[in-house]
Structure formats: structure tokens, C-alpha cells
Design an enzyme around this catalytic site. Structure first.
Site, PDB file in Angstrom:
ATOM      1  N   ARG A 539       0.835  -1.198   0.000  1.00  0.00           N
ATOM      2  CA  ARG A 539       0.000   0.000   0.000  1.00  0.00           C
ATOM      3  C   ARG A 539       0.872   1.250   0.000  1.00  0.00           C
ATOM      4  O   ARG A 539       1.856   1.329   0.720  1.00  0.00           O
ATOM      5  CB  ARG A 539      -0.914  -0.012   1.236  1.00  0.00           C
ATOM      6  CG  ARG A 539      -2.016   1.024   1.180  1.00  0.00           C
ATOM      7  CD  ARG A 539      -3.181   0.634   2.099  1.00  0.00           C
ATOM      8  NE  ARG A 539      -2.780   0.570   3.478  1.00  0.00           N
ATOM      9  CZ  ARG A 539      -3.409   1.182   4.481  1.00  0.00           C
ATOM     10  NH1 ARG A 539      -4.475   1.916   4.224  1.00  0.00           N
ATOM     11  NH2 ARG A 539      -3.003   1.067   5.710  1.00  0.00           N
ATOM     12  N   SER A 603       7.117  -4.737   7.485  1.00  0.00           N
ATOM     13  CA  SER A 603       6.620  -5.626   8.542  1.00  0.00           C
ATOM     14  C   SER A 603       7.368  -6.954   8.605  1.00  0.00           C
ATOM     15  O   SER A 603       6.776  -8.038   8.521  1.00  0.00           O
ATOM     16  CB  SER A 603       5.119  -5.867   8.338  1.00  0.00           C
ATOM     17  OG  SER A 603       4.458  -4.634   8.262  1.00  0.00           O
ATOM     18  N   ASP A 657       4.970  -3.038  11.106  1.00  0.00           N
ATOM     19  CA  ASP A 657       3.531  -2.767  11.211  1.00  0.00           C
ATOM     20  C   ASP A 657       3.083  -2.655  12.668  1.00  0.00           C
ATOM     21  O   ASP A 657       2.151  -1.907  12.982  1.00  0.00           O
ATOM     22  CB  ASP A 657       2.716  -3.847  10.488  1.00  0.00           C
ATOM     23  CG  ASP A 657       3.117  -5.265  10.892  1.00  0.00           C
ATOM     24  OD1 ASP A 657       4.115  -5.427  11.634  1.00  0.00           O
ATOM     25  OD2 ASP A 657       2.450  -6.209  10.460  1.00  0.00           O
TER      26      ASP A 657
END
Length: 1415
Positions: A539, A603, A657
Site C-alpha cells: 500500500r 513488517s 507494522d
């Protein structure tokens, strides 16, 4: 022919007239579709009432749970007995069900009558009769004595709490046996069987005929989930969602509900549809006011209904010429079977006449037509009413399952449905018209409801056997309280091991520092780019953060996929793909030419050495890109951006994350200090005390630790709770033996654990009828997706309930394990802070936590149980970790922390300003003035003498006597005195100021008894000056609160000399004027001759350094070097630093004596630092983040929070105590949390100062290195200033950042022990040394000087010697020989072509003798 047509017309017309006559008479019985839809809606409302525990007691439609949870799946087998009691006859059956490759059912049965006296006698007699009949059947059929399972079809309303228990609610169908209503009929049957003896059966199930019908049809058609009886009585059952049945515990799966719809209308719901004939039927029944719907539709009452209609019509002269027979008057003489005969297609009218004749009537043709139509209307109404109620059931099933279209089968039985020639067709047609969204198949129960009882028993037996095996399997995944405590305790051990330096390398929980020192406080603002990489989707976001009253976060994002070949390709391919996605997004947003700060959510386990530096430890979540592990992912991203060469980004922060989630939630909740991811992966971060983090330098404050707890268990500490399914998942993973905790808790692996369990159960025949190949494709989804989102299984079947149960057990264990780990974390935080009770918030993200209906609750309960001293609130992160990355970026840009990239950018900006200040053309507009000091050399160790030094730069004025000796070892002796400079003098006139200085100097000289000596004086004047000579300096502008008038633009040495002369009581030779920075460099240069930079970081700030003369346009000469006073405090006055200045910096500037000036100094110096902290504390208090929102007058008063307070608060040991004392003096009663927060504010402000100084110093060092052209610079920086000296952390932070920004320089930092005053003496000493050296050199060279007389004498002597050399007589004794060359002419340009070269060659070839003649 005409006559035939006429007769035909007459009979048709006659028939039509008769039909219309009946229609008019029975108008109320003919129902439109609109009326049927209304009735259907009313019935649905009654179903809702019956299902609710609150309204069931008053509901007419009782919706009785049957505890039948499943229809047959075809895997049932065995031999069963069945009893069927529900009418005047009683049936016993033996049912053999086999599954030997092909399903088959064999049945044998006997029917036994039930005498009226038994039906209406004592209940015990009824059940003994049933038991005796069963015994007779067993003996006749020679059934062996092995205990047989038995199913009991009992076709009366019963309340059931178990499938083998039923309490009779009321009798119907003419039964009246006493003492049975309100008792358990299964128990009564068991007692009767025991009393009869020799009957060895196990009554496993009690069902009514409707359920039996559904189960019978369900064996042949597994879509059958509705049963309907339309016979002597009427009823329906269907499979209802458990979540809608309030009367029974549990929400999973379905249960068959016996509607008992015969009572529909008993509460008046059908009063507007009930006719006078219905009322007459009800009044004459054995149960008036009860079972009204059944009395309108069932076969028991239908014949009587027709009789009453015919009787009334006859009495009114509409039938039989008004004649009525005794039989027609007699109740029960017209049967439902008569209606069936009358409505036959071909023989109907003939049958009608025969039946009417039997009743003693003499019917005409018209009467027969009319009677047939009466029967049609009555039976059609019955079918319509059944269709309306059935439509409500079907619609409910469809809506409960949220289907647009329902495919379902209805099993039907009953004499009316079976025997009536038109009834099924009418029922089907109306149902399909009322529920067009349902594709309904109707199946007639060929074997009756008796077989259904056997099927229920078979299903119950199958489920019981399966249940035991499934329970045994799932017990492996059950965790006891002791197991969870062990996980909690072992997790705590691993957390500690990961933090310690000696055990970090072997710890399975890596406890990686994130270099995030605080959570957001709401003051963050700006526009940021964020990347979020952690799974198959990537994203890119733009996040706009606003602070203040209109505080908000707006996000724009785009999601890109990461193909498998990229995930498992090369690192270069992966990062090129990421950059391509960023490029597309920037194009999409129209932002390609904008250089935004970027936060990178990465992450995966990373070892960070800074907020923008993270080396990948290992890939997880299916990623395997090569050449990434061990490398800095930020550098790889930067390199990919350079390769693409389309845009530029300022990568400020890299976080995982988990940290991003914590930051996102902390933006809304200040108590959020823990982040949890429970999704594709599993991880936790939390704010740890710096003193506990041995892998990072520093003891003050906190840092967010990324635990990477997914690796917990890699040291075998969880082997006692790992199952064979966990090991199979691990064996098949890409990282065998790694991330064991994650493989037991994360969404990426839970589905695979479920799949392994389901395959195991299927292989044992406990699921999907043992056909593994049939389910592999369905189960494949479970390998890679969340167990909840994509089960890929139809939850209508038993199999799906088991699948859900397996999912529930697996996810429950995952939630409990996460809860146990979280309990370890929160307890550690509580103990870290020395609290008896901790209140804290956990920010959570991840599909498992978000989508699983029970995960969050189980996790929270586990934490509460295992950490009872902690009050933990869980807050869901709505915007994901991408927003968190942006917030971290905001925190570190706008809350005064900078990445190295930002500092390098500032460093480069400063280097540009240095060049501008040195250039003649650009200096007038330059903010960094780069003032020449005319100091051309640093001390070389040979200086000696007695000097006076003056030091004016603040409210305290210092005078020193400095004696430098150069005997065996150079020594410096100093005596000094400090004089105050009152505020009225600081803000008065220049004359007052210099008179005060001269007065203080006179006082000092008198005390030193040197008034009779004229000692050389060095003047440290710590304000921006333009120097034209070493002892001539013009003040440019005042700083540091000085405002004495008439000084700016004047030579301060001349002003001081004038003041001294005016006194007339002593003399002074002011040889040099320097500022404090130059003084510091010279002081340190005396001890370390490599010192070529001086810095002041105190009340104000400045720097000087030795610049090459060739670069100083403002001064004549190119040789050597000169010290340049940068006056860097004005850096940024032209707007160069606007992007990093905060609202607090602007407020400081507005309240200063020189708004818009010295902006860099106001961001870093001690004069403003305390005030900067005060403004931040006031804002935080106003917004409720500190002191419970209370603000005292003292805190609101400018200047009450001093920089010395910042230094005191940041001390490692007693900093918090000092914070409390200082705040108490300001009228604040701070909590411990308040003190910690204030300490952190001080930390951020002072750290920013050190970082900014490091960036500008880095610019100077980089310039010196470039000037020298050396690949590596070795130099010393002399430093002075109260902030540098007194602050406990400042020097360490400054040194560390400088060495990071200019790694190609070996820098020694040397504290000026004697201050800049000694430096002024050193400059004077150097000037004296240079002057003495100049004198000696001049004396030496003076011997070579010739005057005019001497030059004339040389001329005379040379003339004499030339004449002697030319004379023949004097030639031999002459010193000047005057040899002839025989060249008689110079060239005259006439064209002679012999070249000079040729001539020279000849001259060289011919030797010359002593007489000058060639040979």
C-alpha cells in the site's frame, strides 16, 4: 347440430351459475395472493415470538426445539427400531440402514390398533400397550437380544430439552389419556418397557411425525430441511439457525424447530379470516379456542366443514330444494375422504351423487356441481393457508442464510396431501407464486414418519461416535490454566534475554530497538508519504495531518499486489517493483515533483541502528527475495529510487507494522504504549525503559521495542503444547524450525493447522464421508487465507459445524497464546514503572483480530486472568499501520527529531550559506556573515608573556591576567575576577557600557598592582562584528538581550580606548579583539595544535574555523589561512529553515527582542531552550496531556522554566525527582507520568539542539576536508558554553551525531577548561609572538639593505673594472675580463637567412682558447 350446441351452452351456463352461487356464499373462503402474503407475514411474526425467550410463553406458535441438529448425510448405518404413535393406529418398525458402497434402507413393520378406552384412559395403560406391542414385534421378527437403538415418533406437541426427552404440552387428535400432559413421555415409555420385560432397547430419540417426515426425505435428498404434515392434523418443522433460538444454549449450527403451526391464530391473529363455519367447528371440538389453524386446514376437520356448509346452504334453499336429511344433520357423517372422491377429475360428479344419496339426499345435477365446488373451495383454502405459512418458513430460511435465491426441498406427508387429487398441485403452485426467490422441490415421504424416527436415531448414533473422536483430537489443542501461566512466564524470561547484551544473540525473542522514543501527542502536522509492505499486497499512502482544534488525519491510498515471483525473486526486483508502485501512485496523485518525507512500514524482523536505518534479520510471511537479509532496507529503497531516477523522497522513518499500529492508536489515545498485530503474522511492540535496553546506549526515557515474538519457542520452550499438527505445518513451511509462536498464532498458519486437522478427521471418516480427494480443492483455500474469510464450506451441514468447531479451537488457542504473551508484556511494564496497578492501552490491527468473532474477547479475558494487576484496554487501529508510519514521520519531523538524511540536508544547506558568506558579491545578502577575524594562526607553543584579557558576552563580565611562560614546559597561570553588568547598562547607552568596562578593568589592574605597566590586552567581544584589523572591530548588531545604543556600526576597540583614556589612571594596549568562539578555539589550540574549529553552545551559539585565504573574497591576499567567525546563529534568517521550525520556535521568536533574527540560535541555544520547553508544556497541559489539564500562573509566566532545569531533569539518576521539585516550584502537582512526560519533552528539545549543531558543524568539517584535499580529515574542535558543559547528555549526543554525519573525519572534541577569556590572551600572545618573530626577521634581513650612497659606490667601482678588462695592459689583472665574442653586429632585419640557431651551433662547436681565439 344447432340443438346440440344449444344444449351444451345450457349446461355450461347452468354449471357457471351454480359455481357463482357457491362463490358468493363462500366468498370469505376465497383468498387473494395479497391476503396470503398478509397471512404469511403474520405467521412469520408468530415464528419470531415463538423463538424468543421473552415472548415464547405467550406465543401461539410455540416453535419447539427438537434437539435434532442434523439431517442424514448418507453415512449412517446400522439396525434400528422405530415406534410411531399419532393416530388411531400404532406402528412398530425395524429399519436396517447400510452404506456398503450404495446406500439402502430395509424396513419391516407391524400395525397395532389402539382401543378408544386406551386412548382416553390412564397414561400408564397407554404406554404399557405400546411396550407390549413392541415386545410382540421383537418376538415375531426374531430380533436378537443385542441392545437396539430405538426412535420414538410421538406426534403431539412436546417441549424438549434433549433429543431423548419430551414433555407433553397438550393432547390433540382425540387423545385424552390421563396423567401424561406435563410429563416426560420418553421416561414413561422406558418405565413401561421395563415393566413388560424382555425388551432390550435404548430410546435415543423422540421426534414428532413432522420431524420424522423431514428426516425420512432427508435421507434421500440432503437439501431437505423442511417437513410438513397435512393429514389428520397439520404441522411443519424446519432447520433454524441456532443463533436465533433463544430457548436453547449455543449459537453454532442449526436445530430442527417443530413449529406446531396448528395453533396459529389461537391468539386472534386470524380472526379476520375465520368464518362462521370455522367458529362452529371450533365450538363443537374437544379443545375450543385451540389449534384454530389446524381446524381450518387439516383432514380431521375438512369433511365436517363441508357438511356444515352444505347444511346451511340447504336450509337457505340454495341446495337440495331446501330439503335436509338426518344424516346431513349428524356430525361426522361427511368425511374428508368424501372430499377427495368428489374432487376427482373424471369421476367427481358421479362420486358426489353417490355420496349425497348415501346421506339420504336427492341431489340434482346442479346440486352435484355446487357440492363439488364447495369441496374445492374448502380444500383450496386449506392448500392456500398451508402455502402461506410454508412461504413464511422458506423466506425465513433464505433470509437467515442471507441468500438471494434458496434451493431447498420440502418433505411432505399426511393423508390429505397423499390422497387428495388436486391438493399437492395447488400447494406447490401457490408456494412458488408466494416465494419466487426460492427454488422448492416437494418430496412425498414414501415410508412415512416412522422411518424418520429411525433416521433421527441413526444420525444421533453417528454424531455421538463422531463426537468422541473429534473431542479426543481437539483436546490436543486445549490449553489449561497451568499451560498458559507457563507460556506467560517463559515469554517474560525471553523478553529479558532479548534485552540483555550478553544473551541477545541467542534469545529467540529478539527485542529489536525501533528508535521510536515517544508516541504522538497531537501536535504533529504536515503532509507525508507512507509505504506499507507486509504481505501479498503493498500500500502507498499520502497522509495529511492537521493539529490543533481542527485536528484530523486524512489519507489517500492505492493498493498494489506483490506477485509471487517478485516475493521470491531478487531483492533488486522487489524494491524496483515497490518503486514502480510509488511512481504510479505519485503520478496518480500528481505529486511527482514534490519531495515529501516518507515513513516506511516494513513488517519483517529488522535490526535498527536509527529511526531510518533497518537491516532485515530474516524474511517471514512467504517472502524469500534474495540479497536482502542482513542489508539495510532503507538503503535498498533509496538505491531503487536512484535507479529509476524519476523522483526523490526523504525517507525519515522505517518501522514495522506493529510499531505503526501503536503510533496510529496513540494518536487518539495517549495511554497507548503497546502495539499488537494479529493477522497474517503476529507480533508485539511496547515502550521499554531505556535503562533496560542494553543493546542501545543511554539510560534516560523510553524506546519502543519490537519484540518479534513470533520466534518464541525456537529454543523448544513450548514443546509440551505443540501438537503433531503444528509440527506438520512447520515441516511444510519455508522457514522450518523458525517463528514457531507465529505459526501457532497467526492467520497465515492457522488455516493450514485447520486444514491438517480436517484432513486427519476426513481420513478417519469423521468428515465429508471420508472422501479426502473430494474436499482437497475446497480445503486448499485454508492453506493461505484467513480461516474466517474464506472457509469455502457450506455452513448448512454437520461437516461445516465441525469445521467451525475446529476453527474455533485453533483460533481460541491462538488467542489464548497471544493473551499469555501480552500478560507477560504488561506485567513487565508495570514492574518497570514500580506500579502496583497499571492502566494501559494496546493498539491492535490484523485481520484475525478484526474479523474473528471471538478472538478479541478470548485474548482480553486471558490477559485479565494472567495479569490481574493490569487494566488493559484494547483499541482497534482503524487506519492500519500506514497511518502509523506517517505519524512516526510527523513525530520525528515536527516534534523536533530528525533523521540522518534530514540532518545531511541541513548540513548541505549550511555549506551553501558558508560559501555565500565568503563571497564578495553574495556576502551583503548572506545570513551567515563569515566575518574575517584577522587571526592568522593558532598557538604553536612558543608563546610567552604577561597579558590582560577582557570577556564581554553576557550579563557576567570577566577580566583575567594570563601569564604564559616557556621555560622547560609551557605553562599558563591565570587570575580572574567576574563583574556584573546591570540590566540598565545592558539596555542603556554605549558610553555607559564602555565606561563600565573601563571602570572594571581599572579596578582589576589596581588589585593586580600593575597600574604602572602597559600590558597587552585581548578583548573577547562575543557579538557579531566586522573586523578590518586584528584590533579594529565594528559591531554589526547586538544579540543576547544587549541593546546599548550608539554602538552598532562603531569600532568597539576605539570606544573602549576612549573610555580608558577618559579615566586617565592607567594605560592599556588593546592588541586584539576576538569573539568568544575564536577565544575558545585559541584556548584549546594552546593545548592541541590540531584545533582549527571553535564552537560555543551556551547562552548563545556560534562557530569559527580556519579558512584558506584564497577563498576569503572580503580580505586581500591568497596565502595562508585566517580564522572566520561564521556567526551561524543567524542561519535560517532568510527562510532556509522554515520547513523544520515548529509553532513553538515561532512563538519564541515573536516574544524575543529581535524578531526574525538569529533563528538558528533560538532553536539551539541555552538562552531559549528552557522557554521552548515551557511553551510545549503549556500547550500539552491545555490539551489535557499533562497535569490533568491544570495550568498555573507560574507556568504561564515567561522565563520561569530555565535551561538549567532542562539539564537537571535529564540527569539519569535523580532526573524525575528534580522534575517533580521544579514543577512544584511552578505550582504544579505532577503525577509520575507527568514527570516522565516532562523529562521526555526536555530530552526531545535538547536532542534537537545537539542534532542541529551537529549538522552545521558537519558542514564546517566537510568544508575543511575539501579545502585540504585529503581523503580523511584529522582535526580537533574546541568547545565551550554552559549548555555543552552542564547538560548531562548533550556532549555525547553531539559527538555521536557528528561522527555519523561525517564518517570520513576523525574528530576530537576538546572542552575549553578556561573559557574564551584565556583565548583572548592567547590571540594577544600569538600576536605578540608574531610581532617578536617579525622583529627578529627584520633585524636579520636589515644587513642586506643598501642605501643610495652605497649603490653609487658600486656603480663607480664596476665602471673602473670594465675599463680595466678592455685595456690590453690591464686586462690580465682585471677582475671583469671582458672577453671578445667576434660578433660584430646585431640583426638589422635585411633578410640574412642564417638562423640564430645555426649561429649558436657554430659557436658551440668551435672551442675557445685562453686568448679568446677559435682553433
Amino acid at each position: 347440430m344447432f340443438a346440440v350446441h344449444l344444449l351444451s351452452f345450457y349446461f355450461s351456463k347452468l354449471q357457471e351459475d351454480q359455481i357463482k352461487k357457491v362463490d358468493r356464499f363462500l366468498y370469505a373462503m376465497r383468498l387473494s395472493d395479497e391476503q396470503l402474503m398478509d397471512i404469511s407475514a403474520r405467521f412469520h411474526a408468530e415464528m419470531e415470538k415463538g423463538l424468543s425467550s421473552e415472548s415464547n410463553a405467550t406465543a401461539a406458535v410455540k416453535m419447539l426445539p427438537t434437539h435434532v441438529f442434523s439431517t442424514p448425510d448418507g453415512s449412517e448405518e446400522g439396525e434400528f427400531l422405530a415406534l410411531d404413535l399419532g393416530g388411531s393406529k400404532f406402528k412398530v418398525l425395524r429399519v436396517k440402514v447400510s452404506d456398503n458402497g450404495k446406500r439402502s434402507v430395509e424396513m419391516e413393520s407391524e400395525t397395532y390398533p389402539i382401543p378408544d378406552e386406551v386412548m382416553n384412559g390412564r397414561g400408564t395403560d397407554l404406554f404399557v400397550h405400546v411396550a407390549e406391542s413392541l415386545k410382540d414385534f421383537i418376538q415375531r421378527k426374531h430380533i436378537n437380544q443385542k441392545r437396539k437403538p430405538l426412535g420414538f415418533t410421538f406426534s403431539f406437541p412436546c417441549g424438549q430439552s434433549k433429543v431423548d426427552e419430551g414433555v407433553l404440552l397438550s393432547w390433540s387428535k382425540n387423545y385424552k389419556a390421563r396423567g401424561v400432559v406435563g410429563t416426560n413421555v420418553v421416561e414413561s415409555l422406558r418405565h413401561a418397557i421395563d415393566s413388560v420385560g424382555e425388551v432390550d432397547v435404548d430410546v435415543l430419540a423422540l421426534v414428532n411425525d413432522t420431524v420424522g417426515t423431514m428426516m425420512t426425505c432427508g435421507y434421500d435428498d440432503q437439501h431437505c430441511e423442511v417437513g410438513v404434515i397435512v393429514g389428520t392434523g397439520t404441522n411443519a418443522c424446519y432447520m433454524e439457525e441456532m443463533r436465533h433460538i433463544d430457548l436453547v444454549e449455543g449459537d453454532e449450527g442449526r436445530m430442527c424447530i417443530n413449529t406446531e403451526w396448528g395453533a396459529f391464530g389461537d391468539d386472534g391473529a386470524l380472526d379476520d379470516f375465520i368464518t362462521q363455519f370455522d367458529r362452529e367447528i371450533d365450538a363443537a371440538s374437544t379443545n375450543p379456542g385451540k389449534q384454530l389453524f389446524e381446524k381450518m386446514v387439516s383432514g380431521m376437520y375438512m369433511g365436517e366443514m363441508v357438511r356444515l356448509i352444505l347444511l346451511k346452504m340447504a336450509k337457505e334453499g340454495l341446495l337440495f330444494d331446501g330439503k335436509v336429511s338426518d344424516a346431513l344433520r349428524t356430525k361426522g357423517k361427511f368425511h374428508t375422504k368424501h372430499i377427495t372422491l368428489i374432487e376427482q377429475y373424471k369421476e367427481g360428479l358421479k362420486n358426489t351423487k353417490d355420496i349425497l344419496l348415501e346421506l339420504g339426499l336427492s341431489p340434482s345435477e346442479d346440486d352435484c356441481v355446487a357440492v363439488q365446488h364447495v369441496c374445492t373451495i374448502v380444500s383450496f383454502r386449506s392448500a392456500n393457508l398451508c402455502a402461506a405459512a410454508l412461504a413464511a418458513v422458506l423466506n425465513r430460511v433464505r433470509r437467515s442464510r442471507k441468500l438471494k435465491r434458496l434451493r431447498i426441498t420440502v418433505g411432505v406427508d399426511g393423508t390429505v396431501y397423499r390422497m387428495h387429487p388436486q391438493y399437492p398441485k395447488r400447494l406447490h403452485k401457490v408456494v412458488r407464486r408466494l416465494v419466487p426467490e426460492c427454488h422448492v422441490r416437494f418430496v412425498l415421504s414414501e415410508s412415512g414418519s416412522s422411518k424418520g424416527a429411525a433416521m433421527v436415531t441413526a444420525v444421533a448414533q453417528r454424531r455421538a461416535a463422531q463426537r468422541k473422536e473429534i473431542d479426543d483430537t481437539l483436546a490436543l489443542l486445549s490449553l489449561s490454566p497451568e499451560n498458559l501461566q507457563q507460556v506467560r512466564d517463559q515469554m517474560r524470561v525471553e523478553l529479558e534475554r532479548g534485552l540483555r547484551k550478553d544473551s541477545h544473540s541467542t534469545a529467540c525473542v529478539k527485542m529489536l530497538p525501533s528508535f521510536v522514543y515517544r508516541t504522538p501527542n497531537g501536535t504533529e502536522r504536515g503532509k507525508f508519504l507512507a509505504l506499507d509492505l507486509g504481505g501479498t499486497n503493498f500500500r502507498v499512502l499520502v497522509v495529511k495531518i492537521r493539529s490543533g482544534i481542527r485536528k484530523s488525519v486524512r489519507m489517500y491510498n492505492k493498493i498494489y499486489s506483490i506477485p509471487l515471483e517478485i516475493m521470491q525473486g531478487t531483492g533488486e526486483e522487489l524494491f524496483d517493483h515497490i518503486v514502480q508502485c510509488i511512481s504510479d501512485f505519485l503520478d496518480y496523485m500528481g505529486m511527482k515533483n514534490t519531495r515529501l518525507p516518507l515513513g516506511f512500514t516494513f513488517s519483517f524482523p529488522c535490526r535498527q541502528t536509527g529511526i531510518d536505518k533497518g537491516s532485515l534479520v530474516s524474511w517471514t510471511k512467504g517472502f524469500k527475495a534474495t540479497d536482502c537479509e542482513g542489508n539495510d532496507v532503507v538503503d535498498m529503497l533509496r538505491e531503487a529510487i536512484k535507479r529509476r531516477n524519476e523522483f526523490d523522497l526523504d525517507i525519515v522513518a522505517v518501522v514495522n507494522d506493529t510499531v505503526g499500529t501503536m503510533m496510529t492508536c496513540a494518536y487518539e489515545d495517549p495511554k497507548c504504549e503497546i502495539g499488537l498485530i494479529a493477522g497474517t503474522g503476529s507480533n508485539v511492540c511496547y515502550m521499554e525503559e531505556m535503562r533496560n535496553i542494553e543493546t542501545v546506549e543511554g539510560d534516560e526515557g523510553r524506546m519502543c521495542i519490537n519484540t518479534e515474538w513470533g520466534g518464541f519457542g525456537e529454543n523448544d520452550c513450548m514443546e509440551n503444547i505443540r501438537t503433531r499438527f503444528d509440527r506438520e505445518v512447520d515441516e511444510g513451511s519455508l522457514n522450518k524450525g523458525k517463528q514457531r509462536f507465529e505459526k501457532m498464532t497467526s492467520g497465515m498458519y492457522l488455516g493450514e493447522i485447520v486444514r491438517q486437522i480436517l484432513i486427519d478427521l476426513t481420513s478417519r471418516g469423521l468428515l465429508f464421508r471420508g472422501r479426502i480427494t473430494e474436499v482437497q480443492e475446497i480445503l486448499a483455500l485454508l492453506q493461505v487465507r484467513s480461516i474466517l474469510q474464506h472457509l469455502g464450506l457450506d455452513s448448512t451441514c454437520d461437516d461445516s459445524i465441525i469445521v467451525k468447531e475446529v476453527c474455533g479451537v485453533v483460533s481460541r488457542r491462538a488467542a489464548q497464546l497471544c493473551g499469555a504473551g501480552m500478560a507477560a508484556v504488561v506485567d513487565k511494564i508495570r514492574e518497570n514503572r514500580g506500579l502496583s496497578h497499571l492502566q494501559i492501552t494496546v493498539g491492535v490491527d490484523g485481520t484475525l483480530y478484526k474479523l474473528h468473532p471471538h478472538f478479541s474477547g478470548i485474548l482480553q479475558n486471558t490477559v485479565k486472568t494472567l495479569a490481574p494487576e493490569c487494566d488493559v484496554e484494547f483499541v482497534l487501529s482503524e487506519d492500519g499501520s500506514g497511518k502509523g508510519a506517517a505519524l512516526i514521520t510527523a513525530v520525528y519531523l515536527y516534534a523536533m527529531r530528525f533523521s540522518d538524511e534530514t540532518l545531511l540536508d541541513i548540513m548541505n544547506r549550511f555549506k551553501i550559506e558558508l560559501v555565500n558568506g565568503l563571497g564578495r558579491d553574495t556576502n551583503p545578502t548572506a545570513t551567515v556573515k563569515m566575518l574575517p577575524t584577522f587571526v592568522r594562526s593558532i598557538p604553536d607553543g612558543s608563546e610567552k608573556g604577561d597579558f590582560i584579557a577582557l570577556d564581554l558576552g553576557g550579563s557576567a563580565f570577566r577580566i583575567l591576567r594570563v601569564k604564559v611562560s616557556d621555560e622547560k614546559k609551557q605553562t599558563v597561570q591565570m587570575e580572574s575576577q567576574v563583574y556584573d553588568t546591570p540590566e540598565d547598562i545592558i539596555h542603556g547607552s554605549g558610553t555607559q557600557l564602555f565606561d563600565h568596562v573601563a571602570e572594571c578593568l581599572g579596578d582589576f589592574i589596581e588589585k593586580q598592582n600593575i597600574k604602572d605597566k602597559k600590558l597587552p590586552v585581548g578583548f573577547t567581544f562575543s557579538f557579531p562584528c566586522a573586523q578590518t584589523k586584528l584590533n579594529e572591530s565594528y559591531l554589526l548588531n547586538w544579540t543576547k538581550r544587549f541593546k546599548a545604543s550608539g554602538v552598532e556600526g562603531m569600532d568597539v576597540v576605539a570606544l573602549l580606548n576612549k573610555a580608558i583614556k577618559k579615566r586617565g589612571d592607567y594605560e592599556a594596549d588593546i592588541m586584539a579583539v576576538v569573539n568568544d568562539t575564536v577565544g575558545t578555539m585559541m584556548t584549546c589550540g594552546f593545548d592541541d595544535q590540531r584545533c582549527e574549529v571553535g564552537i560555543i553552545i551556551g547562552t548563545g551559539t556560534n562557530a569559527c574555523y580556519m579558512e584558506e585565504m584564497r577563498h576569503i573574497d572580503l580580505v586581500e591576499g591568497d596565502e595562508g589561512r585566517m580564522c572566520i567567525n561564521t556567526e551561524w546563529g543567524a542561519f535560517g534568517d532568510d527562510g532556509m529553515l522554515e520547513d523544520i521550525r515548529t509553532e513553538f520556535d515561532r512563538e519564541i521568536d515573536r516574544g524575543s527582542l529581535n524578531p526574525g533574527k538569529q533563528l538558528f540560535e533560538k532553536m539551539v541555544s541555552g538562552m531559549y531552550m528552557g522557554e521552548l520547553v515551557r511553551l510545549i508544556l503549556v500547550k500539552m497541559a491545555k490539551e489535557g496531556f499533562l497535569f490533568e489539564g491544570r495550568i498555573t500562573p507560574e507556568l504561564l509566566t515567561k522565563g520561569t522554566f530555565e535551561t538549567k532545569h532542562v539539564s537537571a531533569i535529564e540527569k539519569s539518576k535523580d532526573g524525575l525527582t528534580k522534575a517533580k521539585e521544579i514543577l512544584a516550584r511552578l505550582g504544579v502537582e505532577p503525577s509520575t507520568d507527568d514527570c516522565i512526560a516532562v523529562q521526555h519533552v526536555c530530552n526531545i528539545v535538547s536532542h534537537r539542539s545537539a542534532n542541529l549543531i551537529a549538522a552545521t558543524l558537519g558542514g564546517i568539517l566537510s568544508r575543511i576536508k575539501d579545502n585540504k584535499g585529503n581523503p580523511r580529515l584529522r582535526t580537533t574542535v574546541g568547545i565551550d558554553g554552559s549548555l555543552y558543559k552542564m547538560h548531562p547528555q548533550y556532549s555525547r549526543r553531539l559527538h555521536k551525531t557528528v561522527r555519523r554525519l561525517v564518517p570520513e573525519s576523525d574528530v576530537r572534541f576538546l572542552l575549553s577548561e578556561s573559557g574564551s577569556s584565556k583565548g583572548a590572551a592567547m590571540v594577544t600572545a600569538v600576536a605578540y609572538r608574531l610581532a617578536d618573530q617579525r622583529r627578529q626577521i627584520t633585524e636579520t634581513l636589515a644587513e642586506f639593505n643598501l642605501n643610495n650612497d652605497q649603490l653609487l659606490e658600486v656603480k663607480k667601482r664596476m665602471k673602473t673594472e670594465i675599463q680595466n678588462g678592455l685595456g690590453r695592459k690591464t686586462h690580465d689583472s682585471a677582475t671583469v675580463k671582458m672577453w671578445p665574442t667576434y660578433v660584430r653586429s646585431t640583426p638589422d632585419g635585411s633578410g640574412m637567412k642564417i638562423s640564430a640557431g645555426a649561429f649558436l651551433c657554430q659557436a658551440l662547436i668551435l672551442p675557445i682558447d685562453h686568448n679568446g681565439l677559435g682553433r
